[in-house]
Write a protein that holds these residues in place. Structure first.
Motif, PDB file in Angstrom:
ATOM      1  N   UNK A  40     -28.689  -7.473  22.360  1.00  0.00           N
ATOM      2  CA  UNK A  40     -29.560  -6.774  21.426  1.00  0.00           C
ATOM      3  C   UNK A  40     -30.675  -7.692  20.946  1.00  0.00           C
ATOM      4  N   UNK A  41     -31.855  -7.112  20.781  1.00  0.00           N
ATOM      5  CA  UNK A  41     -32.991  -7.834  20.246  1.00  0.00           C
ATOM      6  C   UNK A  41     -33.395  -7.169  18.934  1.00  0.00           C
ATOM      7  N   UNK A  42     -33.653  -7.982  17.930  1.00  0.00           N
ATOM      8  CA  UNK A  42     -34.012  -7.478  16.604  1.00  0.00           C
ATOM      9  C   UNK A  42     -35.437  -7.897  16.296  1.00  0.00           C
ATOM     10  N   UNK A  43     -36.287  -6.925  16.019  1.00  0.00           N
ATOM     11  CA  UNK A  43     -37.674  -7.215  15.684  1.00  0.00           C
ATOM     12  C   UNK A  43     -37.837  -7.243  14.174  1.00  0.00           C
ATOM     13  N   UNK A  44     -38.407  -8.333  13.700  1.00  0.00           N
ATOM     14  CA  UNK A  44     -38.707  -8.503  12.276  1.00  0.00           C
ATOM     15  C   UNK A  44     -37.479  -8.309  11.404  1.00  0.00           C
ATOM     16  N   UNK A  45     -36.356  -8.833  11.835  1.00  0.00           N
ATOM     17  CA  UNK A  45     -35.120  -8.703  11.063  1.00  0.00           C
ATOM     18  C   UNK A  45     -34.683 -10.077  10.584  1.00  0.00           C
ATOM     19  N   UNK A  46     -34.528 -10.203   9.275  1.00  0.00           N
ATOM     20  CA  UNK A  46     -34.057 -11.463   8.710  1.00  0.00           C
ATOM     21  C   UNK A  46     -32.534 -11.529   8.687  1.00  0.00           C
ATOM     22  N   UNK A  47     -31.896 -10.379   8.699  1.00  0.00           N
ATOM     23  CA  UNK A  47     -30.440 -10.309   8.564  1.00  0.00           C
ATOM     24  C   UNK A  47     -29.791  -9.865   9.874  1.00  0.00           C
TER      25      UNK A  47
END
Length: 125
Positions: free
Chosen positions: A52-59
């Protein structure tokens, strides 16, 4: 080396899980955008590693933990969707895909390298 069948089923899982994530599990992502970058399957197609890739996620770790806690529900919805296409519904294991961040870090390192110009050798006789 993945077989042709593993790649085909991996693409099917990637597409279907993406739809399930967008439709049924938006609340798990806490308003962040999550994409499935890759699916690697075991040779018997019973175990799937989902990246999984998370864009603009700090958590990211919290979101990943929420997804891991709901793996049974995700697998159940996927099973309903793919029951006519697959004999065995794989068990999913979710991982954070950090290749984009790694590539960006390498690019930044290369950009910061200072290479002095080569001095010309004077060999006059």
């Amino acid at each position: 080396m993945e077989s042709k069948r593993q790649k085909q089923v991996g693409k099917l899982i990637q597409k279907d899980l993406g739809e399930i994530f967008q439709r049924d599990f938006k609340s798990l992502f806490m308003g962040n955008f999550v994409t499935i970058t890759d699916v690697k399957l075991s040779p018997d197609l019973s175990v799937g590693r989902v990246y999984l890739s998370f864009l603009k996620a700090d958590n990211r770790e919290d979101i990943l933990q929420n997804i891991k806690e709901n793996t049974k529900k995700i697998r159940g919805l996927f099973g309903q969707k793919a029951k006519n296409q697959l004999r065995i519904i794989p068990n999913f294991t979710f991982f954070i895909d950090d290749t984009a961040e790694y590539a960006q870090k390498i690019e930044q390192l290369f950009a910061n390298i200072h290479i002095p110009p080569a001095e010309e050798d004077e060999t006059s006789e």
